[in-house]
Write a protein that holds these residues in place. Structure first.
Motif, PDB file in Angstrom:
ATOM      1  N   THR A   1       3.776  -2.591   3.771  1.00  0.00           N
ATOM      2  CA  THR A   1       3.648  -3.910   3.146  1.00  0.00           C
ATOM      3  C   THR A   1       3.020  -4.886   4.121  1.00  0.00           C
ATOM      4  O   THR A   1       3.347  -4.886   5.305  1.00  0.00           O
ATOM      5  CB  THR A   1       5.044  -4.437   2.736  1.00  0.00           C
ATOM      6  N   THR A   2       2.134  -5.698   3.601  1.00  0.00           N
ATOM      7  CA  THR A   2       1.557  -6.783   4.385  1.00  0.00           C
ATOM      8  C   THR A   2       1.427  -8.001   3.483  1.00  0.00           C
ATOM      9  O   THR A   2       1.310  -7.876   2.262  1.00  0.00           O
ATOM     10  CB  THR A   2       0.187  -6.397   4.982  1.00  0.00           C
ATOM     11  N   TYR A   3       1.490  -9.156   4.091  1.00  0.00           N
ATOM     12  CA  TYR A   3       1.308 -10.407   3.354  1.00  0.00           C
ATOM     13  C   TYR A   3      -0.059 -10.966   3.707  1.00  0.00           C
ATOM     14  O   TYR A   3      -0.435 -10.994   4.870  1.00  0.00           O
ATOM     15  CB  TYR A   3       2.398 -11.414   3.725  1.00  0.00           C
ATOM     16  N   VAL A   4      -0.800 -11.370   2.679  1.00  0.00           N
ATOM     17  CA  VAL A   4      -2.134 -11.922   2.903  1.00  0.00           C
ATOM     18  C   VAL A   4      -2.252 -13.252   2.182  1.00  0.00           C
ATOM     19  O   VAL A   4      -1.597 -13.499   1.182  1.00  0.00           O
ATOM     20  CB  VAL A   4      -3.254 -10.971   2.417  1.00  0.00           C
TER      21      VAL A   4
ATOM     22  N   LEU B   1       0.856  -1.161   0.000  1.00  0.00           N
ATOM     23  CA  LEU B   1       0.000   0.000   0.000  1.00  0.00           C
ATOM     24  C   LEU B   1       0.902   1.223   0.000  1.00  0.00           C
ATOM     25  O   LEU B   1       1.879   1.285   0.727  1.00  0.00           O
ATOM     26  CB  LEU B   1      -0.900   0.000   1.240  1.00  0.00           C
ATOM     27  N   LYS B   2       0.553   2.197  -0.810  1.00  0.00           N
ATOM     28  CA  LYS B   2       1.381   3.389  -0.935  1.00  0.00           C
ATOM     29  C   LYS B   2       0.537   4.622  -0.642  1.00  0.00           C
ATOM     30  O   LYS B   2      -0.562   4.767  -1.160  1.00  0.00           O
ATOM     31  CB  LYS B   2       1.990   3.455  -2.324  1.00  0.00           C
ATOM     32  N   PHE B   3       1.085   5.486   0.191  1.00  0.00           N
ATOM     33  CA  PHE B   3       0.360   6.663   0.653  1.00  0.00           C
ATOM     34  C   PHE B   3       1.218   7.911   0.424  1.00  0.00           C
ATOM     35  O   PHE B   3       2.440   7.836   0.431  1.00  0.00           O
ATOM     36  CB  PHE B   3       0.077   6.564   2.157  1.00  0.00           C
ATOM     37  N   ALA B   4       0.561   9.048   0.274  1.00  0.00           N
ATOM     38  CA  ALA B   4       1.234  10.354   0.263  1.00  0.00           C
ATOM     39  C   ALA B   4       0.182  11.400   0.598  1.00  0.00           C
ATOM     40  O   ALA B   4      -0.930  11.380   0.060  1.00  0.00           O
ATOM     41  CB  ALA B   4       1.863  10.649  -1.088  1.00  0.00           C
TER      42      ALA B   4
ATOM     43  N   ARG C   1      -0.146  -2.164  -4.777  1.00  0.00           N
ATOM     44  CA  ARG C   1       0.619  -3.109  -5.582  1.00  0.00           C
ATOM     45  C   ARG C   1       0.398  -4.503  -5.006  1.00  0.00           C
ATOM     46  O   ARG C   1       0.615  -4.725  -3.814  1.00  0.00           O
ATOM     47  CB  ARG C   1       2.103  -2.769  -5.555  1.00  0.00           C
ATOM     48  N   VAL C   2      -0.032  -5.407  -5.849  1.00  0.00           N
ATOM     49  CA  VAL C   2      -0.253  -6.794  -5.442  1.00  0.00           C
ATOM     50  C   VAL C   2       0.679  -7.675  -6.263  1.00  0.00           C
ATOM     51  O   VAL C   2       0.677  -7.613  -7.503  1.00  0.00           O
ATOM     52  CB  VAL C   2      -1.726  -7.227  -5.681  1.00  0.00           C
ATOM     53  N   THR C   3       1.491  -8.465  -5.579  1.00  0.00           N
ATOM     54  CA  THR C   3       2.388  -9.376  -6.277  1.00  0.00           C
ATOM     55  C   THR C   3       2.253 -10.771  -5.699  1.00  0.00           C
ATOM     56  O   THR C   3       1.892 -10.945  -4.534  1.00  0.00           O
ATOM     57  CB  THR C   3       3.865  -8.923  -6.163  1.00  0.00           C
ATOM     58  N   ASN C   4       2.560 -11.742  -6.506  1.00  0.00           N
ATOM     59  CA  ASN C   4       2.513 -13.139  -6.078  1.00  0.00           C
ATOM     60  C   ASN C   4       3.842 -13.511  -5.427  1.00  0.00           C
ATOM     61  O   ASN C   4       4.897 -13.159  -5.908  1.00  0.00           O
ATOM     62  CB  ASN C   4       2.267 -14.045  -7.285  1.00  0.00           C
ATOM     63  N   ARG C   5       3.757 -14.183  -4.291  1.00  0.00           N
ATOM     64  CA  ARG C   5       4.953 -14.680  -3.599  1.00  0.00           C
ATOM     65  C   ARG C   5       4.942 -16.198  -3.692  1.00  0.00           C
ATOM     66  O   ARG C   5       4.350 -16.867  -2.845  1.00  0.00           O
ATOM     67  CB  ARG C   5       4.933 -14.253  -2.129  1.00  0.00           C
ATOM     68  N   PRO C   6       5.594 -16.776  -4.687  1.00  0.00           N
ATOM     69  CA  PRO C   6       5.551 -18.233  -4.839  1.00  0.00           C
ATOM     70  C   PRO C   6       6.240 -18.975  -3.697  1.00  0.00           C
ATOM     71  O   PRO C   6       5.996 -20.161  -3.495  1.00  0.00           O
ATOM     72  CB  PRO C   6       6.265 -18.483  -6.170  1.00  0.00           C
TER      73      PRO C   6
END
Length: 81
Positions: free
Chosen positions: A44-47, A1-4, A74-79
């Motif tokens: 950043t958090t992992y779900v 998650l990105k904030f400003a 931003r959502v990315t896959n963590r294999p």
């Protein structure tokens, strides 16, 4: 998650909670207090993605002085997980 904080809010003028998949993640989050204005702030958090394939991110107003903000997600896959 990105904030400003790009609307010149001062510390304490915009506080909100971020809830991810129904669980509190950031409580009383105040971008201006943590980073100042016009400065990027990443969290950043992992779900675990449920069977539905949907990730829920909710922003809940904590104080009436400011509407919650979230810039990009931003959502990315963590294999490896």
């Amino acid at each position: 998650l990105k904030f400003a904080e790009i609307q010149n809010k001062k510390a304490g003028q915009r506080q909100f909670d971020v809830i991810v998949n129904g669980a509190p993640y950031l409580v009383a989050f105040d971008v201006a207090a943590l980073a100042g204005k016009n400065t990027a702030l990443d969290r950043t958090t992992y779900v675990t993605v449920p069977a539905s394939g949907e990730i829920s991110v909710q922003l809940a107003t904590r104080r009436s002085t400011g509407v919650p903000i979230l810039n990009p997600i931003r959502v990315t896959n963590r294999p490896d997980r």
